[in-house]
Design a protein around this motif. Structure first.
Motif, PDB file in Angstrom:
ATOM      1  N   TRP A 234      72.593  28.257  18.786  1.00 22.38           N
ATOM      2  CA  TRP A 234      71.347  27.485  18.672  1.00 22.38           C
ATOM      3  C   TRP A 234      71.108  26.562  19.863  1.00 22.38           C
ATOM      4  N   SER A 235      71.942  26.644  20.865  1.00 18.76           N
ATOM      5  CA  SER A 235      71.872  25.600  21.893  1.00 18.76           C
ATOM      6  C   SER A 235      70.551  25.581  22.656  1.00 18.76           C
ATOM      7  N   ASN A 236      69.899  26.773  22.827  1.00 19.26           N
ATOM      8  CA  ASN A 236      68.580  26.774  23.470  1.00 19.26           C
ATOM      9  C   ASN A 236      67.568  26.002  22.631  1.00 19.26           C
ATOM     10  N   TYR A 237      67.669  26.158  21.312  1.00 16.98           N
ATOM     11  CA  TYR A 237      66.752  25.445  20.413  1.00 16.98           C
ATOM     12  C   TYR A 237      67.030  23.943  20.451  1.00 16.98           C
ATOM     13  N   ALA A 238      68.345  23.618  20.477  1.00 13.63           N
ATOM     14  CA  ALA A 238      68.724  22.203  20.536  1.00 13.63           C
ATOM     15  C   ALA A 238      68.175  21.572  21.813  1.00 13.63           C
ATOM     16  N   TRP A 239      68.255  22.335  22.907  1.00 10.72           N
ATOM     17  CA  TRP A 239      67.709  21.838  24.169  1.00 10.72           C
ATOM     18  C   TRP A 239      66.216  21.540  24.027  1.00 10.72           C
ATOM     19  N   ALA A 240      65.508  22.518  23.410  1.00 13.53           N
ATOM     20  CA  ALA A 240      64.054  22.389  23.318  1.00 13.53           C
ATOM     21  C   ALA A 240      63.660  21.119  22.571  1.00 13.53           C
ATOM     22  N   ILE A 241      64.344  20.854  21.428  1.00 11.40           N
ATOM     23  CA  ILE A 241      63.979  19.695  20.613  1.00 11.40           C
ATOM     24  C   ILE A 241      64.149  18.402  21.397  1.00 11.40           C
ATOM     25  N   LYS A 242      65.194  18.367  22.261  1.00 15.78           N
ATOM     26  CA  LYS A 242      65.449  17.134  23.018  1.00 15.78           C
ATOM     27  C   LYS A 242      64.586  17.022  24.263  1.00 15.78           C
ATOM     28  N   ASP A 243      64.054  18.158  24.721  1.00 14.82           N
ATOM     29  CA  ASP A 243      63.339  18.163  26.002  1.00 14.82           C
ATOM     30  C   ASP A 243      62.006  17.416  25.915  1.00 14.82           C
ATOM     31  N   PRO A 244      61.779  16.376  26.747  1.00 11.89           N
ATOM     32  CA  PRO A 244      60.509  15.625  26.686  1.00 11.89           C
ATOM     33  C   PRO A 244      59.308  16.492  27.045  1.00 11.89           C
ATOM     34  N   ASP A 245      59.483  17.434  27.993  1.00 13.65           N
ATOM     35  CA  ASP A 245      58.374  18.321  28.353  1.00 13.65           C
ATOM     36  C   ASP A 245      57.934  19.158  27.160  1.00 13.65           C
ATOM     37  N   PHE A 246      58.926  19.642  26.394  1.00 14.73           N
ATOM     38  CA  PHE A 246      58.625  20.463  25.227  1.00 14.73           C
ATOM     39  C   PHE A 246      57.817  19.666  24.209  1.00 14.73           C
ATOM     40  N   ARG A 247      58.275  18.416  23.962  1.00 18.34           N
ATOM     41  CA  ARG A 247      57.572  17.578  22.982  1.00 18.34           C
ATOM     42  C   ARG A 247      56.140  17.311  23.425  1.00 18.34           C
TER      43      ARG A 247
ATOM     44  N   LEU B 215      52.515  24.743  25.756  1.00 23.30           N
ATOM     45  CA  LEU B 215      53.640  25.644  25.509  1.00 23.30           C
ATOM     46  C   LEU B 215      53.627  26.873  26.407  1.00 23.30           C
ATOM     47  N   ALA B 216      52.474  27.510  26.545  1.00 22.70           N
ATOM     48  CA  ALA B 216      52.418  28.748  27.313  1.00 22.70           C
ATOM     49  C   ALA B 216      52.797  28.501  28.778  1.00 22.70           C
ATOM     50  N   ASN B 217      52.366  27.369  29.334  1.00 21.23           N
ATOM     51  CA  ASN B 217      52.713  27.064  30.717  1.00 21.23           C
ATOM     52  C   ASN B 217      54.191  26.733  30.862  1.00 21.23           C
ATOM     53  N   LEU B 218      54.691  26.005  29.894  1.00 24.41           N
ATOM     54  CA  LEU B 218      56.105  25.653  29.912  1.00 24.41           C
ATOM     55  C   LEU B 218      56.954  26.924  29.833  1.00 24.41           C
ATOM     56  N   MET B 219      56.524  27.841  28.973  1.00 27.20           N
ATOM     57  CA  MET B 219      57.234  29.101  28.828  1.00 27.20           C
ATOM     58  C   MET B 219      57.242  29.856  30.160  1.00 27.20           C
ATOM     59  N   TYR B 220      56.096  29.912  30.784  1.00 30.36           N
ATOM     60  CA  TYR B 220      55.973  30.622  32.059  1.00 30.36           C
ATOM     61  C   TYR B 220      56.902  30.000  33.104  1.00 30.36           C
ATOM     62  N   ASP B 221      56.906  28.661  33.145  1.00 31.32           N
ATOM     63  CA  ASP B 221      57.755  27.963  34.104  1.00 31.32           C
ATOM     64  C   ASP B 221      59.223  28.309  33.904  1.00 31.32           C
ATOM     65  N   TRP B 222      59.684  28.245  32.663  1.00 29.59           N
ATOM     66  CA  TRP B 222      61.098  28.502  32.401  1.00 29.59           C
ATOM     67  C   TRP B 222      61.454  29.962  32.589  1.00 29.59           C
ATOM     68  N   MET B 223      60.552  30.838  32.241  1.00 30.81           N
ATOM     69  CA  MET B 223      60.834  32.268  32.284  1.00 30.81           C
ATOM     70  C   MET B 223      60.877  32.783  33.721  1.00 30.81           C
ATOM     71  N   PHE B 224      59.939  32.342  34.561  1.00 35.38           N
ATOM     72  CA  PHE B 224      59.776  33.008  35.855  1.00 35.38           C
ATOM     73  C   PHE B 224      59.996  32.106  37.060  1.00 35.38           C
ATOM     74  N   ARG B 225      60.122  30.797  36.868  1.00 33.44           N
ATOM     75  CA  ARG B 225      60.254  29.923  38.033  1.00 33.44           C
ATOM     76  C   ARG B 225      61.680  29.426  38.170  1.00 33.44           C
ATOM     77  N   GLY B 226      62.036  29.058  39.381  1.00 34.95           N
ATOM     78  CA  GLY B 226      63.361  28.485  39.640  1.00 34.95           C
ATOM     79  C   GLY B 226      64.471  29.404  39.176  1.00 34.95           C
ATOM     80  N   GLY B 227      64.349  30.681  39.450  1.00 35.70           N
ATOM     81  CA  GLY B 227      65.400  31.624  39.071  1.00 35.70           C
ATOM     82  C   GLY B 227      65.199  32.225  37.699  1.00 35.70           C
ATOM     83  N   GLY B 228      64.491  31.526  36.818  1.00 32.94           N
ATOM     84  CA  GLY B 228      64.188  32.081  35.500  1.00 32.94           C
ATOM     85  C   GLY B 228      65.282  31.852  34.495  1.00 32.94           C
TER      86      GLY B 228
END
Lengths: 359, 327
Positions: B85-98, B281-294
């Protein structure tokens, strides 16, 4: 208690004039029917009385006061439409109470008035239903109920029975007559159905192309039509209108030639200049089966319509078929040659040029 | 040449399918007559044959990716190592996600509501004026523009030049003309979200307008006349008769725009790229998926969140639709 007076009313849509210089007085508490074929302007006229249609020129007064520039709600009228025009998302109660709520009446009064209207129309058990859960007849009752609750000075009906089936139409016709008796208000009724006009009205106004063709009590129109239009419109089947030739005119007799022989009609014509060509009118029930040595005319039957109580026989005429009404038990078949006797007391003569009655 | 080969490919594809359906139908007829046992199965078999191609396409392009996304959300950057669950745990704590979630909520509340409202009001008013058709065409036109194209147009409206320079942005030109300081609109947090939403509203009002114009025609004029005689003002008729009458249409349009808004990406990508707290959310997803190595793990978590967001809206819409059909 409200009479309606219409003076020199005109209505045009662009270049098409629908109502021409129309004047009419509708008596208070009368049941007046505007009748005519489709496109004669009767519905437009009713909508102008209601205030739903802007008038081009002329005056309309209700109860003595000019209403030309008043909105529908200020005219104190109610209208029942052909399509019922109920509010589909409201219950029957709310449909009937809508106008009263807009007038900001107290709750108890609204309750009482709706209950009263529902009682008169026998729709009390449907008050909590939505319109789509009702049959056509019930919906039309709700529409009438909506009109009653507001206690208007004038009721306007725009072909209210045209969407109902034949049996319901007869039933609702009787109920409308009772309602008029009960409410004692002015009612203006528009229809294209001459039977409705004849049975309901105290006064009929026959309209033809935006003008009054004739107005009067139902039986007056039936017995003394002013022109061939009214003669053909009132009565079913319509009056036979047969081309005829004028022969002579004496103090109390008119001699004409029609249907291949000469007839002497017991009529007094004041007019001395009579055209050679006439139109001879006689109703189907005034033509009877004759005996072998007492008949005026004979012709071949090409259609029979058996209604049970009577039979309509269509005979080959010169141009149009000629209809006669005989008793229901007559044993006449298609192709028979029948001998006809005319009731010469009950005939009409029309001018063949302007189609008006000869007097 | 490319167009020709494309057309040829499409033609071959269609032919293959026609042949597939035709031949399998003939075979089924042939064997169906031969054996009474197969005859019993024939009908269900025929159904399978006809549904299969569509189902396979649906499976490959929609159902499989859903499960693959869920699987990836439990793995690391490159989808090799299971992380729980660590990816989910990261998301909940991430200020950008909130912040994205909050922004998405803002979009969901404001855009569908205002687009539907404007569409309905304009549709109603446009029927009463002689230049209504022209007005409707103009309002509808943004529908024909892609979101990125719309972004470019609105960049000119929100454009900012330093004080003293000539303002080429429409909004700043007006502000300066009235004697105020020019503003860098897209960098003012919270407000800049509203400026971006305005673009979406500008586009989607056209959609709502066209559907409402058609729906308004379906209201019988006699019903409106009856309300007028009952003494209702035009405003009262609008609220008490027209809006309840169009309830279903309003719901459908609101849902369409809501789902569209939940997926909003292009406008923000073109205008601010998620800077100045405009991330969704959609932009954040795009950033994490395809930017900075992905990072396919965290990207998938975000994708999954968007899907979870759409489901209740779709479900509710389906429920409403079923309920209506029952009556």
């Amino acid at each position: 208690m409200a009479d309606i007076s219409i003076e020199n009313l005109n209505k045009s849509y662009g270049k098409t004039q629908v109502i021409r210089d129309f004047s009419l007085n509708i008596k208070s508490q009368s049941f007046t029917t505007l009748v005519g074929p489709s496109g004669c302007g009767k519905s437009t006229l009713l909508r102008m009385i209601a205030g739903l249609e802007i008038i081009t020129s002329g005056n309309i007064s209700i109860d003595g006061s000019l209403v030309n520039d008043l909105s529908p709600k200020e005219r104190n009228i109610a209208m029942v439409f052909q399509s019922y025009a109920l509010y589909p998302h409201m219950t029957v109660f709310d449909n009937m109470a809508f106008g009263l709520k807009l007038e900001k009446r107290p709750k108890e009064e609204i309750q009482d008035r709706v209950q009263e209207a529902a009682r008169i129309l026998q729709i009390e058990q449907y008050l909590q239903r939505k319109p789509k859960q009702l049959s056509g007849g019930q919906r039309q009752r709700v529409a009438i109920g909506r009109a009653i609750t507001r206690k208007p000075k004038v009721f306007l009906f725009d072909e209210p029975l045209s969407n109902l089936d034949a049996a319901l139409r007869v039933q609702m016709r009787i109920e409308l007559a009772k309602l008029h008796e009960h409410l004692d208000t002015t009612m203006v009724y528009v229809t294209h159905d001459q039977t409705e006009a004849m049975t309901l009205s105290s006064e009929i106004v026959v309209l033809d192309q935006g003008e009054i063709s004739q107005q009067g009590e139902p039986l007056d129109l039936y017995n003394k039509p002013n022109n061939t239009f009214v003669a053909g419109f009132i009565g079913s089947p319509k009056m036979n209108l047969i081309p005829a030739k004028f022969l002579s005119n004496s103090s109390n007799q008119v001699e004409i030639n029609t249907l291949g022989s000469n007839f002497t009609l017991p009529k007094k014509l004041k007019d001395k200049n009579i055209d050679a060509e006439l139109i001879f009118g006689i109703r189907p029930e005034d033509m009877h089966l004759g005996s072998d040595n007492d008949y005026h005319w004979q012709s071949k039957v090409f259609v029979t319509e058996k209604l049970g109580s009577s039979t309509f026989i269509y005979l080959e005429g010169e141009k149009e078929p000629i209809v006669i009404e005989v008793t229901g038990d007559a044993t006449i078949k298609v192709g028979d040659l029948v001998k006809i006797k005319l009731d010469l007391e009950k005939t009409h003569l029309f001018n063949s040029q302007n189609l008006s009655i000869l007097e | 040449m490319t167009i020709f080969s494309l057309a040829l490919t499409v033609l071959i594809g269609i032919l293959v399918f026609v042949l597939f359906f035709h031949i399998s139908n003939i075979l089924l007829d042939y064997f169906g007559k031969r054996s009474s046992k197969i005859f019993k199965l024939e009908n269900s078999f025929r159904v399978v044959i006809f549904i299969a191609p569509a189902f396979i396409i649906l499976f490959v392009f929609i159902i499989y990716p859903v499960f693959e996304t869920i699987r990836l959300s439990f793995y690391d950057k490159i989808g090799r190592e299971f992380l729980g669950w660590s990816n989910y745990a990261w998301a909940i704590k991430d200020p950008d996600f909130r912040r994205s979630i909050l922004n998405n909520f803002g979009w969901l509340l404001i855009v569908p509501t205002l687009s539907t409202f404007f569409g309905l009001v304009i549709a109603n008013l446009a029927d009463r004026i002689w230049w209504g058709t022209i007005a409707k065409s103009i309002v509808f036109m943004p529908m024909a523009i892609s979101f990125v194209g719309a972004g470019v147009i609105w960049k000119f409206i929100y454009d900012y030049r330093g004080p003293g320079q000539e303002q080429i942005g429409l909004l700043n030109a007006i502000v300066v003309a009235f004697g105020f300081e020019p503003q860098a609109w897209l960098t003012i947090p919270i407000w800049n979200n509203l400026f971006l939403m305005a673009i979406m509203i500008w586009i989607q009002t056209g959609l709502a307008l066209v559907i409402f114009s058609a729906a308004l025609r379906s209201i019988p004029s006699e019903t409106l006349d009856a309300a007028r005689i009952d003494g209702a003002s035009e405003l009262k008729i609008f609220w008490s008769i027209i809006i309840p009458y169009l309830q279903q249409t309003i719901l459908v349009i609101w849902t369409i725009i809501t789902i569209l808004v939940l997926k909003v990406f292009d406008i923000i990508y073109a205008m601010t790229n998620g800077q100045w707290q405009t991330e969704v959310l959609a932009n954040l997803m795009y950033d994490w998926m395809f930017r900075g190595g992905g990072d396919s793990g965290r990207g998938s978590v975000l994708a999954f969140c968007i899907m979870i967001g759409v489901i209740p809206i779709l479900g509710w819409n389906l429920y409403q639709h079923r309920k209506d059909q029952k009556i």
